[in-house]
Motif scaffolding. Structure first.
Motif, PDB file in Angstrom:
ATOM      1  N   VAL A  93      35.860  26.579  41.099  1.00 39.64           N
ATOM      2  CA  VAL A  93      36.690  27.504  42.048  1.00 39.64           C
ATOM      3  C   VAL A  93      37.917  27.690  41.059  1.00 39.64           C
ATOM      4  O   VAL A  93      37.737  29.565  41.250  1.00 39.64           O
ATOM      5  N   LYS A  94      39.080  27.019  39.872  1.00 39.73           N
ATOM      6  CA  LYS A  94      39.336  27.161  39.563  1.00 39.73           C
ATOM      7  C   LYS A  94      39.820  28.211  38.767  1.00 39.73           C
ATOM      8  O   LYS A  94      39.598  29.307  38.247  1.00 39.73           O
ATOM      9  N   LEU A 110      36.582  30.477  39.353  1.00 42.09           N
ATOM     10  CA  LEU A 110      36.521  31.680  39.675  1.00 42.09           C
ATOM     11  C   LEU A 110      37.707  32.274  39.855  1.00 42.09           C
ATOM     12  O   LEU A 110      38.226  33.303  39.961  1.00 42.09           O
ATOM     13  N   THR A 111      38.772  31.594  40.910  1.00 42.08           N
ATOM     14  CA  THR A 111      39.798  32.664  40.565  1.00 42.08           C
ATOM     15  C   THR A 111      40.929  32.620  39.560  1.00 42.08           C
ATOM     16  O   THR A 111      41.839  34.006  39.818  1.00 42.08           O
ATOM     17  N   LYS A 112      40.521  32.484  38.725  1.00 36.11           N
ATOM     18  CA  LYS A 112      40.817  32.643  37.806  1.00 36.11           C
ATOM     19  C   LYS A 112      39.873  34.887  36.788  1.00 36.11           C
ATOM     20  O   LYS A 112      40.861  35.499  36.825  1.00 36.11           O
ATOM     21  N   ASP A 113      38.732  34.269  36.885  1.00 38.13           N
ATOM     22  CA  ASP A 113      38.544  35.324  36.919  1.00 38.13           C
ATOM     23  C   ASP A 113      38.209  36.689  37.742  1.00 38.13           C
ATOM     24  O   ASP A 113      38.566  37.381  38.271  1.00 38.13           O
ATOM     25  N   TYR A 114      38.984  36.380  39.545  1.00 36.57           N
ATOM     26  CA  TYR A 114      39.114  36.843  40.124  1.00 36.57           C
ATOM     27  C   TYR A 114      40.311  37.529  40.231  1.00 36.57           C
ATOM     28  O   TYR A 114      41.294  39.276  40.094  1.00 36.57           O
ATOM     29  N   GLU A 115      41.100  36.859  39.487  1.00 37.60           N
ATOM     30  CA  GLU A 115      42.413  37.300  39.663  1.00 37.60           C
ATOM     31  C   GLU A 115      42.256  38.282  38.493  1.00 37.60           C
ATOM     32  O   GLU A 115      43.411  39.526  38.149  1.00 37.60           O
ATOM     33  N   GLY A 116      41.762  37.833  37.535  1.00 36.01           N
ATOM     34  CA  GLY A 116      41.479  39.240  35.632  1.00 36.01           C
ATOM     35  C   GLY A 116      41.272  40.673  36.462  1.00 36.01           C
ATOM     36  O   GLY A 116      41.361  41.591  36.543  1.00 36.01           O
TER      37      GLY A 116
END
Length: 136
Positions: free
Chosen positions: A95-96, A98-104
């Motif tokens: 989840v962390k 994916l969250t980082k990828d989403y923010e990118g």
């Protein structure tokens, strides 16, 4: 930095603030006892607050340590719990990530739209400029 150093730093900051306030308001020797009393009162309030904060921190650290020990004991006693706990940690890491990828991706998309908007604003043809601005 430990709690004692933080407390000393806070006392120093308060001392500097009070002294600067006192120097700007100083009207003569007759005001000094009043300022001295106010300063002592402020220091005692700060000391009380520091003690309460330290007690709360110690209490919370103790509770956290107890939770960590309970989790370790549960993992050691129950293989199924250990498997589920490890899986949960894996899901949390995913989840962390994916969250980082989403923010990118979100930042990249924002940068793209900002660049498109700058390009659109640089157009001389008002009709195309309006169409592209509307589309953006």
């Amino acid at each position: 930095m430990n709690v004692k150093n933080i407390g000393l730093l806070a006392v120093f900051v308060i001392l500097v603030a009070v002294l600067s306030q006192m120097s700007s308001c100083y009207k003569g020797p007759e005001d000094l006892p009043k300022f001295k009393k106010a300063f002592r009162s402020q220091i005692s309030k700060f000391e009380k607050q520091k003690e309460e904060t330290s007690e709360e921190m110690i209490e919370n650290i103790t509770e956290l340590s107890q939770i960590e020990v309970a989790l370790e004991n549960a993992k050691n006693k129950d293989k199924e719990f250990k498997r589920i706990y490890n899986r949960w940690n894996g899901v949390e890491k995913e989840v962390k990530r994916l969250t980082k990828d989403y923010e990118g991706l979100r930042d990249d998309a924002q940068n793209l739209f900002d660049a498109l908007e700058r390009q659109t604003n640089g157009l001389n043809n008002a009709e195309r400029k309006a169409q592209l601005s509307k589309a953006l």
